[in-house]
Design a protein around this motif. Sequence first.
Motif, PDB file in Angstrom:
ATOM      1  N   ASP A 124     -66.925  30.076   8.352  1.00 32.82           N
ATOM      2  CA  ASP A 124     -67.269  31.213   7.490  1.00 32.82           C
ATOM      3  C   ASP A 124     -67.726  30.742   6.113  1.00 32.82           C
ATOM      4  O   ASP A 124     -68.664  31.299   5.541  1.00 32.82           O
ATOM      5  CB  ASP A 124     -66.090  32.163   7.342  1.00 32.82           C
ATOM      6  CG  ASP A 124     -65.796  32.933   8.610  1.00 32.82           C
ATOM      7  OD1 ASP A 124     -66.706  33.072   9.458  1.00 32.82           O
ATOM      8  OD2 ASP A 124     -64.650  33.387   8.769  1.00 32.82           O
ATOM      9  N   LEU A 125     -67.071  29.738   5.588  1.00 33.28           N
ATOM     10  CA  LEU A 125     -67.433  29.213   4.273  1.00 33.28           C
ATOM     11  C   LEU A 125     -68.818  28.566   4.303  1.00 33.28           C
ATOM     12  O   LEU A 125     -69.606  28.725   3.368  1.00 33.28           O
ATOM     13  CB  LEU A 125     -66.386  28.215   3.787  1.00 33.28           C
ATOM     14  CG  LEU A 125     -65.031  28.832   3.427  1.00 33.28           C
ATOM     15  CD1 LEU A 125     -63.980  27.748   3.264  1.00 33.28           C
ATOM     16  CD2 LEU A 125     -65.144  29.687   2.176  1.00 33.28           C
ATOM     17  N   LEU A 126     -69.115  27.843   5.374  1.00 35.25           N
ATOM     18  CA  LEU A 126     -70.438  27.239   5.500  1.00 35.25           C
ATOM     19  C   LEU A 126     -71.531  28.309   5.569  1.00 35.25           C
ATOM     20  O   LEU A 126     -72.594  28.154   4.956  1.00 35.25           O
ATOM     21  CB  LEU A 126     -70.497  26.327   6.728  1.00 35.25           C
ATOM     22  CG  LEU A 126     -69.721  25.015   6.603  1.00 35.25           C
ATOM     23  CD1 LEU A 126     -69.614  24.336   7.957  1.00 35.25           C
ATOM     24  CD2 LEU A 126     -70.363  24.096   5.576  1.00 35.25           C
ATOM     25  N   LEU A 127     -71.252  29.388   6.275  1.00 37.14           N
ATOM     26  CA  LEU A 127     -72.217  30.501   6.331  1.00 37.14           C
ATOM     27  C   LEU A 127     -72.405  31.123   4.957  1.00 37.14           C
ATOM     28  O   LEU A 127     -73.527  31.442   4.545  1.00 37.14           O
ATOM     29  CB  LEU A 127     -71.753  31.556   7.336  1.00 37.14           C
ATOM     30  CG  LEU A 127     -71.873  31.164   8.803  1.00 37.14           C
ATOM     31  CD1 LEU A 127     -71.177  32.196   9.685  1.00 37.14           C
ATOM     32  CD2 LEU A 127     -73.326  30.993   9.204  1.00 37.14           C
ATOM     33  N   TRP A 128     -71.297  31.319   4.241  1.00 33.17           N
ATOM     34  CA  TRP A 128     -71.362  31.872   2.880  1.00 33.17           C
ATOM     35  C   TRP A 128     -72.219  30.976   1.986  1.00 33.17           C
ATOM     36  O   TRP A 128     -73.098  31.462   1.267  1.00 33.17           O
ATOM     37  CB  TRP A 128     -69.946  32.026   2.312  1.00 33.17           C
ATOM     38  CG  TRP A 128     -69.919  32.353   0.856  1.00 33.17           C
ATOM     39  CD1 TRP A 128     -70.104  33.584   0.298  1.00 33.17           C
ATOM     40  CD2 TRP A 128     -69.720  31.437  -0.226  1.00 33.17           C
ATOM     41  NE1 TRP A 128     -70.031  33.484  -1.076  1.00 33.17           N
ATOM     42  CE2 TRP A 128     -69.784  32.185  -1.411  1.00 33.17           C
ATOM     43  CE3 TRP A 128     -69.473  30.077  -0.305  1.00 33.17           C
ATOM     44  CZ2 TRP A 128     -69.637  31.599  -2.665  1.00 33.17           C
ATOM     45  CZ3 TRP A 128     -69.329  29.499  -1.555  1.00 33.17           C
ATOM     46  CH2 TRP A 128     -69.406  30.254  -2.726  1.00 33.17           C
ATOM     47  N   TYR A 129     -71.990  29.684   2.044  1.00 32.03           N
ATOM     48  CA  TYR A 129     -72.748  28.737   1.201  1.00 32.03           C
ATOM     49  C   TYR A 129     -74.226  28.750   1.577  1.00 32.03           C
ATOM     50  O   TYR A 129     -75.099  28.751   0.711  1.00 32.03           O
ATOM     51  CB  TYR A 129     -72.157  27.329   1.337  1.00 32.03           C
ATOM     52  CG  TYR A 129     -72.722  26.345   0.370  1.00 32.03           C
ATOM     53  CD1 TYR A 129     -72.320  26.343  -0.963  1.00 32.03           C
ATOM     54  CD2 TYR A 129     -73.659  25.407   0.767  1.00 32.03           C
ATOM     55  CE1 TYR A 129     -72.835  25.431  -1.866  1.00 32.03           C
ATOM     56  CE2 TYR A 129     -74.192  24.485  -0.122  1.00 32.03           C
ATOM     57  CZ  TYR A 129     -73.770  24.512  -1.437  1.00 32.03           C
ATOM     58  OH  TYR A 129     -74.287  23.611  -2.339  1.00 32.03           O
ATOM     59  N   HIS A 130     -74.502  28.832   2.854  1.00 34.04           N
ATOM     60  CA  HIS A 130     -75.886  28.883   3.319  1.00 34.04           C
ATOM     61  C   HIS A 130     -76.591  30.138   2.794  1.00 34.04           C
ATOM     62  O   HIS A 130     -77.764  30.092   2.414  1.00 34.04           O
ATOM     63  CB  HIS A 130     -75.944  28.825   4.842  1.00 34.04           C
ATOM     64  CG  HIS A 130     -77.313  28.925   5.402  1.00 34.04           C
ATOM     65  ND1 HIS A 130     -78.231  27.898   5.291  1.00 34.04           N
ATOM     66  CD2 HIS A 130     -77.940  29.928   6.048  1.00 34.04           C
ATOM     67  CE1 HIS A 130     -79.360  28.282   5.854  1.00 34.04           C
ATOM     68  NE2 HIS A 130     -79.211  29.498   6.318  1.00 34.04           N
ATOM     69  N   ARG A 131     -75.885  31.259   2.757  1.00 33.65           N
ATOM     70  CA  ARG A 131     -76.466  32.516   2.257  1.00 33.65           C
ATOM     71  C   ARG A 131     -76.826  32.444   0.777  1.00 33.65           C
ATOM     72  O   ARG A 131     -77.686  33.195   0.310  1.00 33.65           O
ATOM     73  CB  ARG A 131     -75.534  33.686   2.537  1.00 33.65           C
ATOM     74  CG  ARG A 131     -75.573  34.150   3.969  1.00 33.65           C
ATOM     75  CD  ARG A 131     -74.869  35.471   4.155  1.00 33.65           C
ATOM     76  NE  ARG A 131     -73.476  35.413   3.793  1.00 33.65           N
ATOM     77  CZ  ARG A 131     -72.467  35.302   4.648  1.00 33.65           C
ATOM     78  NH1 ARG A 131     -72.689  35.251   5.939  1.00 33.65           N
ATOM     79  NH2 ARG A 131     -71.217  35.257   4.232  1.00 33.65           N
ATOM     80  N   LEU A 132     -76.184  31.569   0.028  1.00 37.49           N
ATOM     81  CA  LEU A 132     -76.524  31.428  -1.388  1.00 37.49           C
ATOM     82  C   LEU A 132     -77.980  31.001  -1.572  1.00 37.49           C
ATOM     83  O   LEU A 132     -78.603  31.335  -2.572  1.00 37.49           O
ATOM     84  CB  LEU A 132     -75.621  30.395  -2.075  1.00 37.49           C
ATOM     85  CG  LEU A 132     -74.207  30.797  -2.399  1.00 37.49           C
ATOM     86  CD1 LEU A 132     -73.460  29.616  -3.003  1.00 37.49           C
ATOM     87  CD2 LEU A 132     -74.173  31.973  -3.340  1.00 37.49           C
ATOM     88  N   SER A 133     -78.503  30.278  -0.610  1.00 36.46           N
ATOM     89  CA  SER A 133     -79.856  29.738  -0.749  1.00 36.46           C
ATOM     90  C   SER A 133     -80.944  30.761  -0.436  1.00 36.46           C
ATOM     91  O   SER A 133     -82.114  30.481  -0.616  1.00 36.46           O
ATOM     92  CB  SER A 133     -80.034  28.515   0.146  1.00 36.46           C
ATOM     93  OG  SER A 133     -79.917  28.875   1.504  1.00 36.46           O
ATOM     94  N   ARG A 134     -80.564  31.935  -0.012  1.00 36.31           N
ATOM     95  CA  ARG A 134     -81.566  32.964   0.305  1.00 36.31           C
ATOM     96  C   ARG A 134     -82.046  33.679  -0.918  1.00 36.31           C
ATOM     97  O   ARG A 134     -81.448  33.869  -1.864  1.00 36.31           O
ATOM     98  CB  ARG A 134     -80.986  33.993   1.276  1.00 36.31           C
ATOM     99  CG  ARG A 134     -80.731  33.376   2.599  1.00 36.31           C
ATOM    100  CD  ARG A 134     -80.243  34.441   3.513  1.00 36.31           C
ATOM    101  NE  ARG A 134     -79.792  33.848   4.751  1.00 36.31           N
ATOM    102  CZ  ARG A 134     -79.382  34.542   5.758  1.00 36.31           C
ATOM    103  NH1 ARG A 134     -79.336  35.856   5.705  1.00 36.31           N
ATOM    104  NH2 ARG A 134     -78.990  33.957   6.852  1.00 36.31           N
TER     105      ARG A 134
END
Length: 71
Positions: A61-71
């Motif tokens: 979940d944290l990796l997904l959250w971090y990935h969403r920051l780049s959008r």
Amino acid sequence: LPARTSWPALEKTTRDWLKFQPVILVARQRLVESLYRQSKREEARVEFDIVLEQDPANRQDLLLWYHRLSR
């Protein structure tokens, strides 16, 4: 967070908070976000690695959250 968030102010606030309570996960995540939004990507990644260490059970979940920051 509101669209008008002052990322430098949030960075300062969360750093101050973490001085006294270094294991507060939500504060560390806000710090990651504030750094990322200010294009301090290397610093953000270092802090994000700490988040992952503090909460390994939620790694995906944290990796997904971090990935969403780049959008």
